[in-house]
Design a protein around this motif. Structure first.
Motif, PDB file in Angstrom:
ATOM      1  N   PHE A   1      13.763  -6.917   0.816  1.00  0.00           N
ATOM      2  CA  PHE A   1      14.256  -7.140   2.141  1.00  0.00           C
ATOM      3  C   PHE A   1      15.127  -8.477   2.350  1.00  0.00           C
TER       4      PHE A   1
ATOM      5  N   TYR B   1      21.992  -1.268   2.327  1.00  0.00           N
ATOM      6  CA  TYR B   1      21.012  -1.716   3.300  1.00  0.00           C
ATOM      7  C   TYR B   1      21.149  -0.964   4.686  1.00  0.00           C
TER       8      TYR B   1
ATOM      9  N   SER C   1      16.203  -2.886   9.981  1.00  0.00           N
ATOM     10  CA  SER C   1      14.627  -2.499   9.881  1.00  0.00           C
ATOM     11  C   SER C   1      13.908  -2.849  11.091  1.00  0.00           C
TER      12      SER C   1
ATOM     13  N   LYS D   1      16.133  -3.572   3.405  1.00  0.00           N
ATOM     14  CA  LYS D   1      15.552  -3.608   4.503  1.00  0.00           C
ATOM     15  C   LYS D   1      16.244  -4.992   5.266  1.00  0.00           C
TER      16      LYS D   1
END
Length: 521
Positions: A231, A210, A213, A187
Motif C-alpha cells: 500500500f 500501482y 484504490s 494500492k
C-alpha cells in the motif's frame, strides 16, 4: 636645449596617453563591449513595470505586444486596454488554487527579488560536479526549513522537480518498486476528501505497478496483513481541500507513505512541530506564490527511494531548468532576510483577513456552512493561532441542495465539486488564495447568496402569516350565522345611545358606545 627636448618628449607622451584613453573610451561606448551590459535589460524591465493597468492587471515582458509595448493582462472580470472596466455579471472563478495573493509582497520587494540572467548563464546540461541541482539552492532549502521549523532536513536527501505534481508521481513510481518481484500492483490510497491529482495521475498513466484504490478508511489492518500487495498512502497535511492536519492511518511493513506538505507553512496553518517523515514533498507555489516557476522539492530518508526517484526525474525531464533554480535561490534569500518572518507575516495576515470576512458573512446563513478548525500553538510564531487554510470547504446544508456545485453556479460562482475529492456532491471547494480582486468578487457573490437566503426566509414567514389569516377568515365564515334580528335590535339600541350622547355628553360615555359597536361587529 636638453631641457627643451625633455619637455617635448613629456608632452608627446602625455598626449599619447590621453589619445589612447579616449580611443578606449570610444571603443567601449560605441559598439564595443560595455561594462554595464545590463543597462538595456534594466530599462526594458522598468518600462514594462511602469505600465498602468489600473491596479486590476499586470503587463509582462513576454506579453503580447501592441503598438510597441506589452498589453495589460487583466484580472478576472476586468477588461479594457488598462483593465479599468469591470464586468459585473461575470462568473467568479473560485476553482483555481493560483496563489497570487502574495503578489503585493513581491511588488514591494521588487529590487531585492529581481535577477538578471545573462545570455550565457549555465548553458550546459549539468553543473560542474555533474549533478542537475544547485548545491547552493539545497543549502538555502535547508535554511528555510530550519528558520520556519516545519521540517527536519537532517540526514535527508533532496531532489528537485517541476512542481509537486511531478514529484508525487516520481514518489509513487519509486515506492511501488517490488523488491520481492511480486506482480500485484501497489494500492494507492488517500483519506477522503483527498487531492484529486492522486487519483487522476494513477488513472492517466495506467501502469501495472500501482492503481488508485480509493479511500484509506476502506482498508483496515486485517486487510493489509492478509494482502499480498503493498500500500502507498498519501497523507496531505494541511489537507487539500479542508485544511485539516492529517496523520498516516495505515501501518505495517507493506505500507509506504508519501507526506504531501505543500501547505505546511505559517501562511495557512500553525506549525505544531517539524515534520520528520520518510518522504516529504513541498512546492514553491504555496510558499512564495510563484506557481509559474514550476519548482518543488522532496526530502527523502531512504537512499534507495531517492535513487529511484532521481532516475525517474532524469528520464522524464533531465532536471529542472537552471533559470528556475536561480530564481528560486534569489526568492529564498529574500525570505530569509532580516528575522525571516516578513513574508510569512504578510501571508498569514492576508489569509486571516479573508477568513474573517468569509466567516462573518456565512455566519448569517443556515443554508451554507464551512469547516471549523481548532486553534493551535504555532512553534514559528510562538502564539496560539487559528488555521487560515488556502480553501474553504463549503457545504450546502439543505437536503434538496445535493449538487452544491450547481447551486453556486446559479449565483455565478465556480468552485470545485466535492465529488472530485471523493466526497459528497453537497460539498464545494472555494479558493481563497487568488488576487484581492478575485477575493472581493467572491465575497460580493457570497453576500448576495446569503442575502437571497434571508429574503426567502422573510417571504416564507410572510406567506405563513398570510396563510394563517386566510384560515382565520375561513373559520369565521364557517361560524353559525346569527339571527338578523340580533343585528337590527343592536343597531336600534346603539342609535338611541348615540343620540343620548349627543344631547347630554355626561349621560353615556363614548368609549362604552365604541365597545358596543365593536361587540356587534
Amino acid at each position: 636645449m636638453a631641457k627643451t627636448q625633455s619637455f617635448k618628449y613629456a608632452a608627446c607622451l602625455t598626449c599619447s596617453i590621453l589619445v589612447n584613453l579616449l580611443s578606449i573610451n570610444l571603443f567601449l561606448h560605441r559598439g564595443g563591449w560595455e561594462k554595464s551590459w545590463t543597462r538595456n535589460a534594466v530599462e526594458e524591465a522598468e518600462a514594462v513595470a511602469s505600465i498602468s493597468c489600473s491596479g486590476h492587471g499586470r503587463a509582462f515582458l513576454d506579453g503580447v505586444i501592441l503598438h510597441g509595448k506589452p498589453v495589460c493582462e487583466c484580472n478576472q472580470c476586468y477588461g479594457g486596454t488598462d483593465c479599468s472596466q469591470l464586468s459585473p455579471n461575470c462568473v467568479v472563478d473560485a476553482d483555481s488554487g493560483d496563489p497570487t495573493f502574495l503578489e503585493p509582497y513581491w511588488v514591494k520587494h521588487a529590487a531585492s527579488s529581481s535577477i538578471m540572467v545573462a545570455g550565457w548563464h549555465r548553458m550546459s546540461y549539468e553543473f560542474n560536479d555533474g549533478s542537475l541541482i544547485s548545491e547552493e539552492l539545497i543549502s538555502h532549502i535547508r535554511k528555510v526549513h530550519a528558520a520556519v521549523g516545519n521540517a527536519n532536513t537532517e540526514g535527508k536527501y533532496i531532489i528537485f522537480g517541476a512542481g509537486a505534481t511531478q514529484l508525487l508521481h516520481a514518489a509513487t513510481h519509486a515506492l511501488s518498486f517490488n523488491i520481492d518481484g511480486t506482480s500485484s500492483p501497489s494500492k494507492v490510497v488517500a483519506s477522503t476528501p483527498y487531492y484529486p491529482v492522486y487519483k487522476e495521475q494513477k488513472e492517466f498513466f495506467k501502469t501495472e505497478d500501482y492503481k488508485f484504490s480509493g479511500d484509506t478508511s476502506v482498508w483496515n489492518d486485517t486487510d493489509i496483513d492478509s494482502s499480498a500487495t503493498s500500500f502507498i498512502e498519501f497523507v496531505t497535511s494541511p489537507n487539500n481541500p479542508d485544511g485539516q492536519l492529517k496523520k498516516a492511518i495505515l501501518q505495517g511493513p507493506s505500507v509506504k507513505t508519501v507526506h504531501d506538505l505543500a501547505y505546511y507553512w505559517p501562511h495557512y496553518t500553525p506549525i505544531p512541530a517539524p515534520a520528520d517523515e520518510d518522504v516529504m514533498i513541498f512546492t514553491l507555489s504555496k510558499l512564495t506564490g510563484h506557481a509559474g516557476s514550476r519548482f518543488g522539492w522532496a526530502l527523502i530518508k531512504d537512499e534507495a527511494v531517492y535513487k529511484r526517484m532521481l532516475t525517474y526525474m532524469d528520464l522524464s525531464t533531465y532536471g529542472v531548468s537552471r533559470e528556475t533554480q536561480l530564481r528560486v535561490l534569489k526568492l529564498f534569500k529574500v525570505a530569509l532576510e532580516g528575522n525571516g518572518r516578513e513574508m510569512y507575516d504578510f501571508g498569514y495576515n492576508t489569509m486571516r483577513n479573508r477568513w474573517d470576512k468569509l466567516s462573518k458573512s456565512l455566519s448569517k446563513s443556515k443554508r451554507f456552512s464551512i469547516q471549523q478548525l481548532n486553534p493551535q500553538l504555532c512553534s514559528f510564531s510562538q502564539q496560539v493561532k487559528a488555521p487560515t487554510p488556502a480553501f474553504a470547504w463549503l457545504k450546502c446544508e439543505r437536503e434538496e441542495d445535493s449538487d452544491c456545485f450547481e447551486v453556486l453556479q446559479s449565483f455565478k460562482i465556480t468552485g470545485r465539486a466535492g465529488n472530485l475529492f471523493g466526497a459528497e456532491g453537497r460539498y464545494v471547494r472555494l479558493s481563497l488564495v487568488k488576487t484581492e480582486d478575485d477575493f472581493e468578487l467572491l465575497m460580493e457573490r457570497i453576500k448576495k447568496l446569503v442575502s437571497k437566503e434571508s429574503e426567502s426566509e422573510v417571504e416564507g414567514s410572510s406567506s405563513t402569516t398570510l396563510g394563517e389569516s386566510k384560515e382565520n377568515r375561513k373559520s369565521n365564515e364557517s361560524m353559525e350565522v346569527l339571527d338578523p334580528s340580533y343585528y337590527i335590535n343592536g343597531l336600534k339600541h346603539l342609535t338611541e345611545e348615540v343620540g343620548l350622547h349627543l344631547v347630554d355628553e355626561q349621560k353615556v360615555p363614548l368609549y362604552s358606545i365604541i365597545e358596543k359597536l365593536i361587540g356587534l361587529t
